[in-house]
Design a protein around this motif. Structure first.
Motif, PDB file in Angstrom:
ATOM      1  N   ALA A 139       0.844  -1.200   0.000  1.00 14.69           N
ATOM      2  CA  ALA A 139       0.000   0.000   0.000  1.00 14.69           C
ATOM      3  C   ALA A 139       0.875   1.244   0.000  1.00 14.69           C
ATOM      4  N   LEU A 140       0.521   2.183  -0.843  1.00 11.24           N
ATOM      5  CA  LEU A 140       1.214   3.468  -0.879  1.00 11.24           C
ATOM      6  C   LEU A 140       0.180   4.582  -0.874  1.00 11.24           C
ATOM      7  N   GLU A 141       0.346   5.509   0.060  1.00 15.17           N
ATOM      8  CA  GLU A 141      -0.552   6.659   0.162  1.00 15.17           C
ATOM      9  C   GLU A 141       0.212   7.915  -0.249  1.00 15.17           C
ATOM     10  N   TRP A 142      -0.209   8.481  -1.355  1.00  7.48           N
ATOM     11  CA  TRP A 142       0.382   9.719  -1.899  1.00  7.48           C
ATOM     12  C   TRP A 142      -0.621  10.835  -1.658  1.00  7.48           C
ATOM     13  N   ASP A 143      -0.349  11.669  -0.660  1.00  5.07           N
ATOM     14  CA  ASP A 143      -1.320  12.665  -0.201  1.00  5.07           C
ATOM     15  C   ASP A 143      -0.651  14.036  -0.107  1.00  5.07           C
ATOM     16  N   PRO A 144      -0.613  14.785  -1.211  1.00  2.00           N
ATOM     17  CA  PRO A 144       0.059  16.094  -1.171  1.00  2.00           C
ATOM     18  C   PRO A 144      -0.633  17.116  -0.277  1.00  2.00           C
ATOM     19  N   GLU A 145      -1.939  17.012  -0.105  1.00  4.41           N
ATOM     20  CA  GLU A 145      -2.645  17.967   0.761  1.00  4.41           C
ATOM     21  C   GLU A 145      -2.247  17.783   2.223  1.00  4.41           C
ATOM     22  N   ASN A 146      -2.082  16.551   2.632  1.00  4.10           N
ATOM     23  CA  ASN A 146      -1.637  16.274   3.999  1.00  4.10           C
ATOM     24  C   ASN A 146      -0.126  16.167   4.111  1.00  4.10           C
ATOM     25  N   ARG A 147       0.552  16.395   2.982  1.00  2.00           N
ATOM     26  CA  ARG A 147       2.000  16.600   2.935  1.00  2.00           C
ATOM     27  C   ARG A 147       2.820  15.358   3.279  1.00  2.00           C
ATOM     28  N   TYR A 148       2.471  14.223   2.670  1.00  2.00           N
ATOM     29  CA  TYR A 148       3.288  13.039   2.898  1.00  2.00           C
ATOM     30  C   TYR A 148       3.047  11.983   1.817  1.00  2.00           C
ATOM     31  N   ILE A 149       3.994  11.063   1.738  1.00  2.00           N
ATOM     32  CA  ILE A 149       3.861   9.794   1.021  1.00  2.00           C
ATOM     33  C   ILE A 149       4.230   8.706   2.014  1.00  2.00           C
TER      34      ILE A 149
END
Length: 525
Positions: A373-383
């Motif tokens: 699983a990979l979470e790419w979340d620019p709004e919450n500022r993390y990968i």
């Protein structure tokens, strides 16, 4: 000095208007009157109109002018008319008749001034409207734009399963890229199905104890070229963010084998970034997640130890600048994502390593697979990145999300909530107030591929496959030795195949920042 022509009250009277640059100094502006339907024009005095034009009369000067100025103005008007008698003579009779007509009209006190032209009225009305709108806009309170941000709950955007799996991808047909330089050739969809290296089959799933559809991808020896025919899938959809889940039951494994499941925009690499979710070479057993970017993407001092369970990969043995000798006295964390970062291997990127040594390759295959699983979340500022294997390690929310993703009834689908999955093994800080702006990652698509040897697996072949290296050694060259091993089509390559239950992609829903702020405040309370 300018010239314009006007048509007056449906008549054929046309006059020329010249040298008008000084009129505004001596005469009042016309005003629009709503006394009749023609939007007639009035002036302060109707006994004289427009000097230096034809013999319609003279426009009244301003009220504050003395009588001498008025007389001089009238004389100037008469003189101008005489000088222009040849030009406007043809209009005299029409003008006189028109003036006489207006003289006997119900506006006889203001002959002709109340009905100069409909065209004049419309023109001036239009100009005034523009001015009114212009100043009204300055004073108006504009409604602020509603800014939406992707911080809401996740929603399913792609469920790649069974017979529909290959519909989400294009088959790349051609040699491996120069960056990888694998000892293989990728073939198109038709050839891959003919060779049976890309197919969907039904097998008994030990997890559900039911017959399920699984996606198989592998390779085939090519006697003519010596290279192996393999498969590279390139996703049709582009992403700017998302949660990517790979439910894999078996991954390619073995010496000289180089499988990968990753995100990239290869046409704009490394400017738009690369994220390696699953990648292993030569039978490695420890999972890694790596980012490859352009300059100014650094994790140093931006990722706290308590954000993740894994560690940065340590780099040593980099050749010294002047001597070229490997420097094993110096070691550095691979936390700079720039592909040309100093004191890191070329294209090393920032690489996070799992804290367990059974999260890739044969151990995962022996456990019946796992979920990456990979979470790419620019709004919450993390990968973030996780590996769950065996299945007993999977959070209940993740199990339900995958099991219900293929259901037609949307009300029965469970959406993933990574906040309940525990700490990731990899954490990368991106976005505002970090060392890596979010625009380092954009317009990326999913890629599956199975390569052999090449710049990574080949160059590490001596160190990671000593037995095979000794048997197939070619001029002490690790890459050529790896190629020779793969060309021999060893029995071990039977383990070099993918068996995939599905790929699932989710994206956060858009919501207003106010809602986000209220939600965060309520959580803090």
């Amino acid at each position: 000095v300018y010239e314009s022509r006007y048509f007056m009250n449906r008549s054929t009277i046309i006059y020329s208007f010249r040298r008008a640059s000084n009129i505004h100094k001596n005469y009042p502006l016309p005003l629009i009157s709503s006394q009749n339907k023609n939007f007639e024009i009035e002036t302060n005095n109707c006994k004289a109109h427009l000097p230096q034009i034809i013999s319609i009369g003279k426009m009244a000067p301003r009220q504050d002018q003395d009588s001498s100025e008025k007389s001089s103005l009238v004389e100037n008007g008469k003189s101008a008319n005489r000088n222009r008698s040849m030009e406007v003579g043809s209009y005299q009779s029409q003008t006189s008749s028109l003036s006489e007509k207006h003289h006997h009209s119900h506006h006889s006190k203001k002959p002709f001034c109340n009905s100069l032209t409909k065209f004049h009225a419309v023109l001036i009305f239009s100009l005034l409207s523009v001015l009114i709108i212009k100043f009204a806009r300055k004073d108006a309170v504009t409604k602020p734009e509603i800014l939406l941000v992707a911080t809401g709950p996740y929603r399913l955007v792609e469920a790649q399963e069974g017979q529909r799996f290959f519909d989400s991808y294009e088959f790349y047909d051609g040699p491996d890229s120069l960056g990888s330089a694998g000892y293989n050739t990728y073939v198109g969809k038709a050839v891959a199905k003919t060779l049976e290296i890309a197919s969907v089959r039904k097998d008994l799933d030990p997890v559900s104890t039911k017959e399920e559809e699984f996606v198989y991808m592998s390779s085939s020896p090519n006697d003519e070229k010596g290279l192996r025919d393999s498969v590279r899938l390139e996703g049709k959809r582009r992403f700017e963010r998302g949660l990517f889940l790979l439910d894999v039951r078996h991954m390619p494994d073995g010496c000289g084998v180089w499988p990968a499941f990753w995100l990239t925009d290869e046409a704009n690499w490394p400017r738009n970034g690369e994220v390696d979710i699953l990648e292993g070479v030569n039978g490695q057993t420890v999972a890694k997640t790596a980012l490859h970017t352009s300059d100014q993407c650094d994790m140093y001092a931006h990722v706290a130890p308590y954000d993740k369970t894994g560690e940065w990969e340590w780099v040593t043995g980099i050749p010294e600048t002047f001597t070229g000798e490997p420097d094993f006295k110096t070691a550095k964390a691979a936390d700079n994502c720039w592909v040309m970062a100093q004191h890191q291997w070329a294209n090393e990127g920032c690489t996070a390593v799992h804290d367990r040594n059974n999260t890739l390759g044969k151990p995962v295959n022996d456990n019946g697979g796992g979920v990456y699983a990979l979470e790419w979340d620019p709004e919450n500022r993390y990968i973030k990145s996780w590996v769950f294997s065996p299945r007993s390690d999977m959070p209940e929310n993740l199990i339900q999300s995958i099991d219900t993703a293929g259901l037609e009834d949307k009300s029965q689908k469970v959406m993933p909530d990574p906040s309940t999955w525990g700490l990731p093994y990899a954490y990368f800080a991106i976005g505002k107030d970090t060392g890596c702006s979010a625009d380092h990652f954009k317009n990326m698509r999913i890629v599956f591929n199975l390569a052999f040897c090449g710049n990574v697996s080949g160059n590490r072949f001596f160190r990671e496959c000593p037995k095979e290296s000794k048997e197939f050694n070619v001029t002490n060259d690790p890459v050529l030795t790896c190629d020779a091993y793969i060309k021999s089509n060893p029995e071990a390559l039977k383990e070099a195949y993918w068996k995939i239950k599905g790929v699932y992609v989710y994206e956060r829903e858009f919501e207003t920042p106010e809602k986000t702020d209220k939600g965060s405040q309520s959580q803090e309370e």
